[in-house]
Structure formats: structure tokens, C-alpha cells
Design a protein around this motif. Structure first.
Motif, PDB file in Angstrom:
ATOM      1  N   ARG A  16      58.545  25.551  35.273  1.00  0.00           N
ATOM      2  CA  ARG A  16      59.737  24.785  34.907  1.00  0.00           C
ATOM      3  C   ARG A  16      59.985  24.976  33.418  1.00  0.00           C
ATOM      4  NH1 ARG A  16      57.514  20.612  38.396  1.00  0.00           N
ATOM      5  NH2 ARG A  16      58.891  20.183  40.160  1.00  0.00           N
ATOM      6  N   THR A  17      61.200  25.424  33.080  1.00  0.00           N
ATOM      7  CA  THR A  17      61.598  25.565  31.682  1.00  0.00           C
ATOM      8  C   THR A  17      62.972  24.944  31.510  1.00  0.00           C
ATOM      9  OG1 THR A  17      62.552  27.755  32.123  1.00  0.00           O
ATOM     10  CG2 THR A  17      60.244  27.680  31.396  1.00  0.00           C
ATOM     11  N   ALA A  18      63.494  25.007  30.272  1.00  0.00           N
ATOM     12  CA  ALA A  18      64.838  24.488  30.012  1.00  0.00           C
ATOM     13  C   ALA A  18      65.855  25.319  30.793  1.00  0.00           C
ATOM     14  CB  ALA A  18      65.143  24.539  28.520  1.00  0.00           C
ATOM     15  N   PRO A  19      66.967  24.697  31.207  1.00  0.00           N
ATOM     16  CA  PRO A  19      67.977  25.443  31.981  1.00  0.00           C
ATOM     17  C   PRO A  19      68.429  26.709  31.262  1.00  0.00           C
ATOM     18  CG  PRO A  19      68.464  23.097  32.017  1.00  0.00           C
ATOM     19  CD  PRO A  19      67.340  23.275  31.040  1.00  0.00           C
ATOM     20  N   ALA A  20      68.729  27.731  32.038  1.00  0.00           N
ATOM     21  CA  ALA A  20      69.143  29.015  31.478  1.00  0.00           C
ATOM     22  C   ALA A  20      70.464  28.856  30.726  1.00  0.00           C
ATOM     23  CB  ALA A  20      69.291  30.042  32.601  1.00  0.00           C
ATOM     24  N   GLU A  21      70.611  29.631  29.645  1.00  0.00           N
ATOM     25  CA  GLU A  21      71.831  29.589  28.850  1.00  0.00           C
ATOM     26  C   GLU A  21      72.865  30.546  29.428  1.00  0.00           C
ATOM     27  OE1 GLU A  21      70.836  30.431  24.851  1.00  0.00           O
ATOM     28  OE2 GLU A  21      69.662  28.593  24.550  1.00  0.00           O
ATOM     29  N   GLY A  22      74.114  30.212  29.194  1.00  0.00           N
ATOM     30  CA  GLY A  22      75.205  31.050  29.680  1.00  0.00           C
ATOM     31  C   GLY A  22      76.330  30.202  30.232  1.00  0.00           C
ATOM     32  N   ASN A  23      77.121  30.777  31.111  1.00  0.00           N
ATOM     33  CA  ASN A  23      78.236  30.086  31.761  1.00  0.00           C
ATOM     34  C   ASN A  23      77.990  30.031  33.259  1.00  0.00           C
ATOM     35  OD1 ASN A  23      79.687  29.929  29.267  1.00  0.00           O
ATOM     36  ND2 ASN A  23      80.335  32.054  29.558  1.00  0.00           N
ATOM     37  N   ALA A  24      78.549  28.997  33.883  1.00  0.00           N
ATOM     38  CA  ALA A  24      78.466  28.866  35.336  1.00  0.00           C
ATOM     39  C   ALA A  24      79.745  29.431  35.952  1.00  0.00           C
ATOM     40  CB  ALA A  24      78.285  27.406  35.736  1.00  0.00           C
ATOM     41  N   TYR A  25      79.590  30.340  36.905  1.00  0.00           N
ATOM     42  CA  TYR A  25      80.729  30.976  37.556  1.00  0.00           C
ATOM     43  C   TYR A  25      80.721  30.600  39.041  1.00  0.00           C
ATOM     44  CZ  TYR A  25      81.185  33.712  33.288  1.00  0.00           C
ATOM     45  OH  TYR A  25      81.351  34.094  31.980  1.00  0.00           O
ATOM     46  N   ALA A  26      81.784  29.926  39.470  1.00  0.00           N
ATOM     47  CA  ALA A  26      81.896  29.489  40.867  1.00  0.00           C
ATOM     48  C   ALA A  26      82.484  30.617  41.706  1.00  0.00           C
ATOM     49  CB  ALA A  26      82.767  28.239  40.974  1.00  0.00           C
ATOM     50  N   MET A  27      81.908  30.814  42.869  1.00  0.00           N
ATOM     51  CA  MET A  27      82.360  31.891  43.753  1.00  0.00           C
ATOM     52  C   MET A  27      83.520  31.462  44.648  1.00  0.00           C
ATOM     53  SD  MET A  27      80.430  34.475  42.948  1.00  0.00           S
ATOM     54  CE  MET A  27      80.614  33.875  41.262  1.00  0.00           C
ATOM     55  N   ASP A  28      83.996  30.217  44.514  1.00  0.00           N
ATOM     56  CA  ASP A  28      85.073  29.728  45.368  1.00  0.00           C
ATOM     57  C   ASP A  28      85.934  28.769  44.565  1.00  0.00           C
ATOM     58  OD1 ASP A  28      82.677  27.914  45.520  1.00  0.00           O
ATOM     59  OD2 ASP A  28      84.189  26.632  46.466  1.00  0.00           O
ATOM     60  N   GLN A  29      87.025  28.340  45.219  1.00  0.00           N
ATOM     61  CA  GLN A  29      87.908  27.344  44.615  1.00  0.00           C
ATOM     62  C   GLN A  29      87.882  26.052  45.435  1.00  0.00           C
ATOM     63  OE1 GLN A  29      91.816  28.966  44.097  1.00  0.00           O
ATOM     64  NE2 GLN A  29      91.110  30.743  42.963  1.00  0.00           N
ATOM     65  N   GLY A  30      86.752  25.757  45.971  1.00  0.00           N
ATOM     66  CA  GLY A  30      86.638  24.588  46.842  1.00  0.00           C
ATOM     67  C   GLY A  30      86.339  25.045  48.247  1.00  0.00           C
ATOM     68  N   CYS A  31      85.227  24.595  48.773  1.00  0.00           N
ATOM     69  CA  CYS A  31      84.795  25.065  50.089  1.00  0.00           C
ATOM     70  C   CYS A  31      84.374  23.858  50.898  1.00  0.00           C
ATOM     71  CB  CYS A  31      83.634  26.052  49.941  1.00  0.00           C
ATOM     72  SG  CYS A  31      83.053  26.740  51.480  1.00  0.00           S
ATOM     73  N   VAL A  39      71.641  34.162  37.747  1.00  0.00           N
ATOM     74  CA  VAL A  39      70.652  33.196  38.218  1.00  0.00           C
ATOM     75  C   VAL A  39      71.382  32.176  39.090  1.00  0.00           C
ATOM     76  CG1 VAL A  39      68.921  31.493  37.530  1.00  0.00           C
ATOM     77  CG2 VAL A  39      69.290  33.527  36.129  1.00  0.00           C
ATOM     78  N   HIS A  40      70.743  31.763  40.174  1.00  0.00           N
ATOM     79  CA  HIS A  40      71.353  30.747  41.032  1.00  0.00           C
ATOM     80  C   HIS A  40      71.598  29.474  40.230  1.00  0.00           C
ATOM     81  CE1 HIS A  40      70.879  33.083  44.665  1.00  0.00           C
ATOM     82  NE2 HIS A  40      69.610  33.293  44.374  1.00  0.00           N
ATOM     83  N   GLY A  41      72.836  28.975  40.295  1.00  0.00           N
ATOM     84  CA  GLY A  41      73.201  27.805  39.524  1.00  0.00           C
ATOM     85  C   GLY A  41      73.211  26.533  40.353  1.00  0.00           C
ATOM     86  N   GLY A  42      72.348  25.603  40.022  1.00  0.00           N
ATOM     87  CA  GLY A  42      72.336  24.297  40.681  1.00  0.00           C
ATOM     88  C   GLY A  42      71.560  24.272  41.978  1.00  0.00           C
ATOM     89  N   GLU A  43      71.699  25.292  42.820  1.00  0.00           N
ATOM     90  CA  GLU A  43      70.991  25.313  44.093  1.00  0.00           C
ATOM     91  C   GLU A  43      70.788  26.751  44.551  1.00  0.00           C
ATOM     92  OE1 GLU A  43      73.268  23.303  47.053  1.00  0.00           O
ATOM     93  OE2 GLU A  43      74.772  24.879  47.215  1.00  0.00           O
ATOM     94  N   THR A  44      69.778  26.922  45.400  1.00  0.00           N
ATOM     95  CA  THR A  44      69.488  28.201  46.044  1.00  0.00           C
ATOM     96  C   THR A  44      69.363  27.959  47.531  1.00  0.00           C
ATOM     97  OG1 THR A  44      68.314  29.051  44.097  1.00  0.00           O
ATOM     98  CG2 THR A  44      67.888  30.137  46.203  1.00  0.00           C
ATOM     99  N   GLY A  76      79.078  29.829  53.700  1.00  0.00           N
ATOM    100  CA  GLY A  76      79.568  31.191  53.568  1.00  0.00           C
ATOM    101  C   GLY A  76      80.567  31.403  52.452  1.00  0.00           C
ATOM    102  N   CYS A  77      80.823  30.395  51.616  1.00  0.00           N
ATOM    103  CA  CYS A  77      81.843  30.576  50.574  1.00  0.00           C
ATOM    104  C   CYS A  77      81.505  29.902  49.250  1.00  0.00           C
ATOM    105  CB  CYS A  77      83.203  30.069  51.073  1.00  0.00           C
ATOM    106  SG  CYS A  77      83.185  28.334  51.576  1.00  0.00           S
ATOM    107  N   GLY A  78      80.690  28.862  49.239  1.00  0.00           N
ATOM    108  CA  GLY A  78      80.465  28.090  48.026  1.00  0.00           C
ATOM    109  C   GLY A  78      79.141  28.409  47.356  1.00  0.00           C
ATOM    110  N   HIS A  79      79.180  28.795  46.077  1.00  0.00           N
ATOM    111  CA  HIS A  79      77.953  29.059  45.324  1.00  0.00           C
ATOM    112  C   HIS A  79      78.294  29.170  43.843  1.00  0.00           C
ATOM    113  CE1 HIS A  79      73.715  29.918  45.323  1.00  0.00           C
ATOM    114  NE2 HIS A  79      73.884  30.975  44.544  1.00  0.00           N
TER     115      HIS A  79
END
Length: 458
Positions: A333-348, A302-307, A269-272
């Protein structure tokens, strides 16, 4: 029993019920699922957990504790609380309290609750037999006071008298049927008159369950309105919306099950993580978990790392539907999407790890592997296929798909069988494949709630 005793008794039963609920909450099973494995009715198990009843034998409590993964100390505490609750239930009532209850039951409704057959109550006590009043009275008039009988015997007579009154009321209503009809033993019959020649046509809709409209024209009981277009099996509104109806609407063949998928679930419920092709200054603060779907849509995230996909499945009737297998299909399957990864938490983190189906999208042929959960050291058994669901016993399956090397597009296939029929439904993201992209090597940011800005993930 004094008021203090009543309070203590209620506390003991409530404490026992609270322990049962605490054990039930350790699993992700519904009351119906647990009751089926315990060999009891769902309503019975619910009454135990709500404090409405206490089992007279500890065996079902022991099986319930084992199914919920209770420890030895927790089982001992359950047994101790059960002994106290049973003692309260078996505690005899004092004479004064029994008289108060008797007066409360036979007080204002004594004319109905006090009805009994002559002789039986008096004979049980060795007294004289009461005689019936020979004077005639209307069928629904209250009976004169007679010797009181136990409530479970009076109830049969009360129900019988109520049934007689209902039949008489129905006969009275039928005798005044509108539109020139009269009641008969064979049902409504139209009186001879100007419309007598059409009586056969007029009576036909009645036999089919139609009812006359305001103008006397028979109308169907089905509500009128614009026809609702049929959906293809396995299609619905976006899965991220919590108010979306179950998917898998009946098609030509008629699916025996319905399902809905939420692809915007977060771990615990907090980490993504989301991959967004925008600099931190243009990305708004993280949303609440329930607002993840619209937030991600506005940012083209786009979901980063896991869905994480929460799949809810239930039957359309009480007939069981067997979920045979859950498969994974990767369509790109293609190359990973470009951009930045934004974490929705500070540790969960937490002591609870729910059971799920783990999917490694980096495999050539990924499979959905059932993984057991853990609750503070107590294992939660993994879901084992085949698995049964029905309208009263739904199931929520959690699928966790991960990747470290690709931008993967995939969907699920759920095989089912019911009453000799088999089929497969496609589980996707509102008609589109699910999408998961790796975040290895991407700049990763987390939101600083004090500074109200995105900063490097530490």
C-alpha cells in the motif's frame, strides 16, 4: 395434420423453448450447473431450451423457474406455454401424414430399413407368417422385402447386420497385412524369414500402441516435435488477452483444475476509470472493451478506484473439483498514483447487476465477500463456497476490488480439494500483483465523441 397445423405446433414449442432460454439467461449459470441442481442430464435441459423436447410433467419446469428467480406472472406464462406445447406433442398424426413419413423412411433405404425377423410383424396383425428365402446370398447383400416392423425393432437388426459387415471387412484387411505378416486368432504374427529372429522385438511396440512408420520402423502415436516446456502452476500469458489459454498448467503434482483471469473487465461492459500520468492532449480516445488490455499497456494506465477481475475456473476431467475458499492478499500500500483519471464512458447503468465477490482494499485484512446480484428487481443468488466445478461445468467468478485511499497491490488465493487432495493456487496478473489506485482528488476527464477530445467530467 395439415401444414398449417405443423407450423402452429412448431411455433408453440418454439415459444415455450424461448421462454425457458429467457429464464436461463437471467442467471450466469451454465446448462450443466442448472441441470445438476435440477437433478437431470445436461443434454435433456439443453433439448428443452432448444425446442427439441417438451417435458411431460410441469414439475421440472417449476423447479427451473424457481431456480432462475421467475416471478408469479412469468411462471403462469410458462405453465400456459407448456400446456400448449404438450398438446402439440400429443396431437395424433393424420393417416396421410403418417403414410408420407413411412414412405420417406422406407423409400430409398428400404433394403436396409425394411429388414425384419420373419413372423413377428405379420403375427401382430393376425396375418400369415412370412418365410425366409432359402437361397443363399452374400452376408452383406440386401434382404428380400419382408413384412415391415416398427422402426425400433428394425434398428436392432440393422445395427447387427452393420456389425457383421464391419467384422468381415476387418478380417479381410487383417488377411492382407503388409510387411510379411498374416492374421491369426492371437493377433499379428511375423512369417518365418530373414527377419523372423527379431519378431519378438518387432511385436513389442505393437502391443504398446505404436504404429509402423514409412520405413517399417515402429513409431510412437504421440506427435513428434520440440518438447514444450512445463509451466509453473498458476502462470500464463497476460490475463487481459481474450485468447489466452487457461492458466494453472500441470506441474509436478498435477493440478486438477485450470484457470484464467481477465483483469481488464469493465463494469457492465462500459464503465471504468484509468489513472494515467499524461495530459488529456496526449491520451488517445477510449478503446473498445475488448481492446482495453493493449490500450492500458501502451498508456501505462493504472486501474482507477476499482479493479474487476473475471476468474474462469474449470476442472481438467469429469471428476469434480471443490472450490473451498477465495482469499485476498495485499502485498503493498502506497500513496495514490499521480496523474489524471480518465473515464471510459459518459455514464453507464442498467437493470442488471451481476453477482460478484466484493473486496474493500482499504481494510487491514480485506476479505472476498459474496454479493448477490439483481435483474430488474429479481435477486440473483450469491455464489456460496464451497462450489464444485469440472471439465463440463466451469464457473466464472467476478471479483470487484475497490479503494479510496491507496495505491494497492494485491492477489487472490483459491483453495481447492479433489479426491482427497488439497491445494491453493495464486491468482494474479500474469505473475504480477493486481494494482488498484484511488482517484479521489484527481482531475477526471471524459471523452467528447462530437468534439473528439477529452473534457472535464460532468
Amino acid at each position: 395434420m395439415t401444414a398449417q397445423d405443423d407450423g402452429d405446433g412448431i411455433d408453440e414449442v418454439a415459444e415455450f423453448a424461448a421462454l425457458l432460454r429467457a429464464q436461463k439467461e437471467r442467471t450466469d449459470r451454465s446448462y450443466g450447473s442448472l441441470a445438476r441442481r435440477l437433478g437431470m442430464n445436461t443434454s435433456t435441459l439443453h433439448r428443452y431450451c432448444a425446442g427439441g423436447a417438451v417435458p411431460l410433467d410441469f414439475a421440472p419446469v417449476e423447479r427451473f423457474a424457481a431456480l432462475c428467480g421467475a416471478t408469479s406472472e412469468q411462471r403462469l406464462e410458462l405453465h400456459r406455454r407448456w400446456l400448449l406445447a404438450v398438446a402439440v406433442r400429443r396431437r395424433p398424426r393424420a393417416a396421410g401424414a403418417a403414410e408420407v413419413v413411412h414412405d420417406a423412411v422406407d423409400g430409398p433405404d428400404a433394403a436396409v430399413e425394411g429388414i425384419s425377423e420373419p413372423g413377428t410383424a405379420a403375427e401382430a396383425d393376425g396375418g400369415p407368417v412370412a418365410e425366409m428365402d432359402p437361397a443363399p446370398r452374400p452376408p452383406c447383400a440386401p434382404a428380400p422385402p419382408l413384412p415391415r416392423r416398427p422402426w425400433y425393432r428394425r434398428r436392432r437388426l440393422v445395427v447387427g447386420l452393420a456389425s457383421v459387415c464391419a467384422v468381415l471387412a476387418m478380417l479381410g484387411a487383417l488377411s492382407a497385412v503388409p510387411d510379411g505378416r498374416r492374421a491369426s486368432a492371437d493377433g499379428p504374427v511375423r512369417v518365418a524369414g530373414p527377419t523372423a529372429s527379431g519378431s519378438a522385438e518387432a511385436r513389442a511396440p505393437e502391443r504398446r500402441g505404436a504404429s509402423p512408420g514409412p520405413s517399417g520402423t515402429p513409431t510412437s502415436e504421440r506427435p513428434s516435435g520440440p518438447a514444450t516446456p512445463k509451466k509453473k502452476p498458476g502462470t500464463s500469458r497476460p490475463s487481459g488477452a481474450t485468447s489466452a489459454p487457461p492458466r494453472g498448467e500441470q506441474g509436478a503434482a498435477g493440478l486438477p483444475l485450470a484457470w484464467s483471469a481477465n483483469s481488464q473487465a469493465w463494469k457492465l461492459g462500459c464503465g471504468h476509470d484509468y489513472v494515467i500520468a499524461k495530459p488529456p492532449a496526449q491520451v488517445p480516445p477510449p478503446p473498445a472493451p475488448q481492446d482495453a488490455a493493449p490500450w492500458a499497456a501502451t498508456q501505462s494506465a493504472v486501474h482507477g478506484g476499482e479493479t474487476l477481475v473475471q476468474l474462469s475456473v474449470q476442472g481438467r476431467s469429469d471428476t469434480a473439483v471443490v472450490l473451498e475458499a477465495l482469499r485476498v492478499r495485499v502485498v503493498g500500500r502506497t500513496a495514490p498514483a499521480e496523474g489524471n483519471a480518465y473515464a471510459m464512458d459518459q455514464g453507464c447503468g442498467g437493470s442488471l447487476t451481476p453477482r460478484s465477490f466484493a473486496v474493500d482494499l482499504d481494510q487491514d485484512r480485506p476479505i472476498a465477500r459474496a454479493v448477490a446480484g439483481n435483474d430488474s428487481g429479481t435477486p440473483i443468488p450469491a455464489v456460496r463456497m464451497p462450489y464444485r466445478v469440472s471439465a463440463k461445468d466451469p464457473e466464472v467468478l467476478l471479483v470487484t476490488a475497490e479503494t479510496d485511499s491507496c495505491d494497492c497491490r494485491w492477489y487472490l488465493e483459491l483453495d481447492w480439494s479433489s479426491q482427497g487432495r488439497t491445494g491453493t493456487v495464486r491468482i494474479d496478473d500474469d505473475g504480477r500483483p493486481f494494482r488498484t489506485s484511488a482517484i479521489e482528488g484527481l482531475p477526471r476527464y471524459m471523452y467528447d465523441t462530437l468534439g473528439r477530445r477529452w473534457g472535464p467530467y460532468s
